[in-house]
Design an enzyme around this catalytic site. Structure first.
Site, PDB file in Angstrom:
ATOM      1  N   LYS A 167      17.465-100.885  41.783  1.00 20.19           N
ATOM      2  CA  LYS A 167      18.488-101.518  40.945  1.00 20.19           C
ATOM      3  C   LYS A 167      18.493-102.988  41.330  1.00 20.19           C
ATOM      4  O   LYS A 167      17.810-103.367  42.279  1.00 20.19           O
ATOM      5  CB  LYS A 167      19.860-100.892  41.191  1.00 20.19           C
ATOM      6  N   THR A 182      23.659 -96.418  35.398  1.00 17.66           N
ATOM      7  CA  THR A 182      22.933 -95.504  34.504  1.00 17.66           C
ATOM      8  C   THR A 182      21.676 -95.004  35.224  1.00 17.66           C
ATOM      9  O   THR A 182      21.179 -93.924  34.906  1.00 17.66           O
ATOM     10  CB  THR A 182      22.517 -96.199  33.194  1.00 17.66           C
TER      11      THR A 182
END
Ligand code: D6G
Length: 843
Positions: free
Chosen positions: A569, A677
């Protein structure tokens, strides 16, 4: 014994990838050769692999156009309410495979390409990622487009066609180095330029209050040229449009009277105007108040609203009055969803069009604007909230500033009437923040100018109501909603994990791809030994494949039977990659201390980009690579622990690493990650989650049962309590020997012998001004990682938990999210209608 199936053979087994009929295969081969000849102007003697990719892309594209034209024609005929998703980011990744998947063409193409002596996967790898996004927010927009098309909504994505997307990350000596992402260099076969629909956008100038109305005059004009990209739904013949605007200087740019004579300079200066769509701002969750960014925001809004109103005016049922447009029906025919505050100027721009151009009265215009717009909040981090200096607006958008002041005045009058004498409340709720530098709070503008405001996971929506926008919630509670994020199961399961899709389809059929809640049926197979074996086998194959990829691309050797512990991420303090680092160092020290003990071998992979101006994030990358240098080269450690920094993490790399992960790291400080997500992608692909009770992790734990995730650390309430009491990192440092040892090593140059003081800033931050309380969760995290090891030693039990997780991940389909937006915000109903296939004109 039969040879194991290759990936492409496996892809052929599942009928969802389309039946490779002989006729189709021959047709694709023919079309491929025709494009190689006529479009690429090559023959097979001189064609490069890239030429083959383009020939295939054009072949596949041909299957889209008939459906695309037909769908748009259908929208003109039926005139459904149009849904406009406005976003400064669309993080689309690659398009070829996704198009084949959604059209059911994958098997036929695979076979045709094979017959041509080429390899489909190799060609797919040539495509550049469309990296027009930073992370979650932009990828969400891309997943939403897929779901909106799949659900048959008359929807459009509107954004900017950045010439340079998110930078390519190189790692040099362990440091991040940015390279420009020249993704259009070889051309983009998926877009269609539409110069005929070019529109003017005005900047600067001044406002004239004349007897016959208010005029914004003496402006500079930049043209917005649309580029359309088709967005196919999953096997329903719907093809929607993503329209991205590119800035073009008008031909008379800088050639006005006073400049005549300096023709050359005027032509050179065209760049100034065209810079508007040059590059994506590479910040995630951070507001950088640059004028060029404000220009981008107005540019997309101004062009898009003109287009929306043009389409509304031409709509069949929109208006019967031949002279004046009746905008009463506008909110019934148009929904505008604002992806964060980035397109917030839609609100004053709509007001400007209605009041100044269409001569509507203010109150009516405000009512229509409010009923049209809805706002999605993506973060509560204060440094991410957009607050533009009034001085910048005065210069760039003087009329919009007046309108914002007028909106604010009416809003404050309303608040003052509700709370007489409550001056502090007026100050808190104002759109204009007073101070040395007067600023416009764009979130406040969005909240008052929208009929719906939503957070992106339940916990986040609660925080939105109870803290950031509490005063607004007190007045209009009915506007506040939750829409938990989701991901498209087409890209994030069928496309990226064919092996897993196949064994699921074998058990429960193929309907889960458009109704992910059907994965629940897998709960019947949690104790099915054959299924457990199959799930474990697919994971092992994915790990082997990813190991081979790392070897081939980066000459990095990893052990495919070790636990793949993956943390990918954006690099951000709140996402706490540093907590992961402390775990790695702790494991390292334990192995060194007691090398005879048995350890679960782990490969920790961390990947993500740091915003180029974010010093701490860049230092974190250097720390990770430095820890890797020490750990990976320590003979005492051997195979037991490896630390890999995954360079240039992006959509196409996510598609490779997520299916190979055993453990998904989702360890933000509770209350900081709005949803996430990535967490959902890992769950769907059979990784177990180690995470805090933050964002959508909370709902993942609710769906699968908390006992099927590794949940640790402070809850939001604990963080709040600690904030009241005061967080003292030193306390933990003094009390916990293993933590102290790790920090001392970082601080003393154990991981940076060439520059012992290198990580002083990191240590200083962790010890004395850590907003994200890394040390407070250290013990719980280390203990929880111990439980991960324990379970991993029992592969059968591990895989059973994996199956439970997959079975319970159905909620996290973006089809579910979009269905909720459709019903609860946009007032439309998803449709299962399959538009009849087009008649393709033939020679
Ligand atoms: C897309 C598809 C194309 C259509 C065009 C304009 O490029 O078939 O003509 O959009 O559609 P509207 O903008 O008029 O809806």
């Amino acid at each position: 014994m039969a040879a194991p199936l290759s990936d492409s053979e496996k892809r052929k087994q599942i009928s969802v990838r389309g039946i490779a009929g002989l006729g189709d295969v021959a047709e694709i081969r023919k079309s491929f050769n025709r494009h190689l000849h006529f479009t690429l102007v090559k023959d097979r003697n001189v064609a490069t692999p890239r030429d083959y990719y383009f020939a295939l892309a054009h072949t596949v594209r041909d299957h889209l156009v008939g459906r695309w034209i037909r769908t748009q024609q259908y929208y003109y005929e039926k005139d459904p309410k149009r849904i406009y998703y406005l976003s400064l980011e669309f993080y689309m990744g690659r398009t070829l495979q996704n198009t084949m998947v959604n059209l059911g063409l994958q098997n036929a193409c695979d076979e045709a390409i094979y017959q041509l002596g080429l390899d489909l996967e190799e060609l797919e790898e040539i495509e550049e990622d469309a990296g027009l996004g930073n992370g979650g927010l932009g990828r969400l927009a891309a997943c939403f487009l897929d779901s909106m098309a799949t659900l048959g909504l008359g929807a459009y994505g509107y954004g900017i066609r950045y010439e340079f997307g998110i930078f390519n990350q190189k790692v040099v000596d362990g440091w991040q180095v940015e390279e420009a992402d020249d993704w259009l260099r070889y051309g983009n076969p998926w877009e269609k330029a539409r110069p005929e629909y070019m529109l003017p956008v005005h900047f600067y100038g001044r406002v004239d209050h004349t007897p016959d109305g208010i005029k914004w005059v003496d402006t500079q004009v930049v043209l917005a040229m649309p580029y359309d990209t088709p967005v196919p739904g999953y096997k329903n013949n719907t093809v929607n449009t993503m329209r991205l605007w590119s800035a073009k200087a008008p031909n008379d740019f800088n050639l006005e009277e006073f400049n005549v004579g300096d023709y050359i300079q005027a032509v050179l200066d065209r760049n100034l105007a065209e810079n508007i769509s040059r590059v994506l701002y590479p910040n995630d969750n951070f507001f950088e108040g640059k004028e060029l960014r404000l220009k981008q925001e107005y540019f997309v809004v101004a062009a898009t609203l003109q287009d929306i109103i043009r389409r509304f005016k031409s709509s069949k049922f929109g208006c019967r009055d031949p002279v004046r447009t009746c905008f009463e029906t506008f909110p019934d025919k148009v929904a505008i969803q604002l992806n964060d505050t980035h397109p917030a100027l839609s609100i004053p721009e709509l007001m400007r069009i209605f009041v100044d151009v269409e001569h509507m009265d203010w109150d009516k215009a405000w009512d229509i604007t409010k009923r049209t717009c809805a706002y999605t909040n993506h973060t509560v981090l204060p440094e991410a909230l957009e607050r533009w200096p009034v001085s910048m607006f005065e210069k760039l958008l003087p009329r919009h500033l007046e309108i914002i002041y007028a909106i604010n005045q009416k809003h404050l009058d309303h608040v003052a009437a509700l709370y007489p004498g409550d001056i502090d409340r007026l100050r808190r709720m104002s759109v204009i923040e007073e101070g040395d530098c007067k600023r416009i709070n764009m979130a406040h503008l969005c909240v008052i100018g929208s009929h719906a405001i939503n957070g992106v996971a339940r916990i986040h929506s609660e925080i939105v109501k109870n803290s950031v926008f509490k005063d607004f919630y007190d007045i209009e509670p009915e506007k506040f909603q939750n829409k938990t994020n989701g991901i498209t199961p087409r890209r994030w399961l069928l496309l990226c994990n064919p092996g897993l899709s196949d064994i699921i389809a074998e058990k429960i059929g193929e309907d889960f791809l458009t109704d992910l809640s059907q994965l629940k049926k897998l709960l019947d197979f949690v104790d099915d030994e054959a299924f457990i074996r199959d799930v474990a086998k697919v994971k092992q194959e994915n790990k082997q494949k990813f190991s081979a990829y790392l070897m081939e691309q980066y000459k990095v050797k990893i052990n495919p039977s070790s636990m793949f512990d993956v943390h990918v991420k954006r690099i951000h303090e709140y996402k706490r990659q540093l907590l992961n680092c402390l775990h790695i160092i702790t494991l390292y020290n334990r192995i060194r201390k007691d090398p005879k003990k048995s350890y679960v071998p782990r490969t920790v992979m961390i990947g993500g980009k740091a915003a180029p101006g974010y010093h701490m994030a860049k230092m974190i990358i250097k720390l990770i690579t430095s820890i890797g240098d020490v750990v990976n080269n320590d003979p005492y450690i051997g195979e037991r622990l490896k630390v890999i920094f995954l360079e240039n993490y992006r959509v196409s790399l996510a598609e490779k690493v997520i299916p190979a992960a055993d453990l998904s790291e989702q360890i933000s400080t509770a209350g900081t990650e709005a949803s996430g997500t990535g967490n959902m992608k890992f769950m769907l692909n059979g990784a177990l989650t180690i995470g805090t009770m933050d964002g959508a992790n909370v709902e993942m734990a609710e769906e699968a049962g908390e006992e099927n995730l590794f949940i640790f650390g402070m809850r939001v309430e604990d963080v709040e309590a600690m904030d009241k009491k005061g967080y003292n990192a030193k306390e933990y440092y003094d009390r916990i020997p293993e933590l102290r040892q790790a920090i001392d090593q970082i601080n003393s140059g154990f991981f940076s012998p060439d520059d012992p003081g290198r990580f002083r800033d990191i240590v200083n931050m962790l010890m004395y001004h850590d907003r994200f309380k890394v040390f407070a969760d250290y013990e719980a995290y280390i203990k929880c990682q111990g439980q991960v090891d324990q379970l991993y030693m029992n592969p059968r039990e591990w895989t059973k938990k994996v199956i439970k997780n997959i079975a319970c991940s159905g909620k996290f389909s973006s089809d579910r999210t979009i269905t909720e937006y459709a019903r609860e915000i946009w007032g439309v109903e998803p449709s299962a209608v399959k538009i009849p296939p087009p008649n393709i004109p033939r020679e």
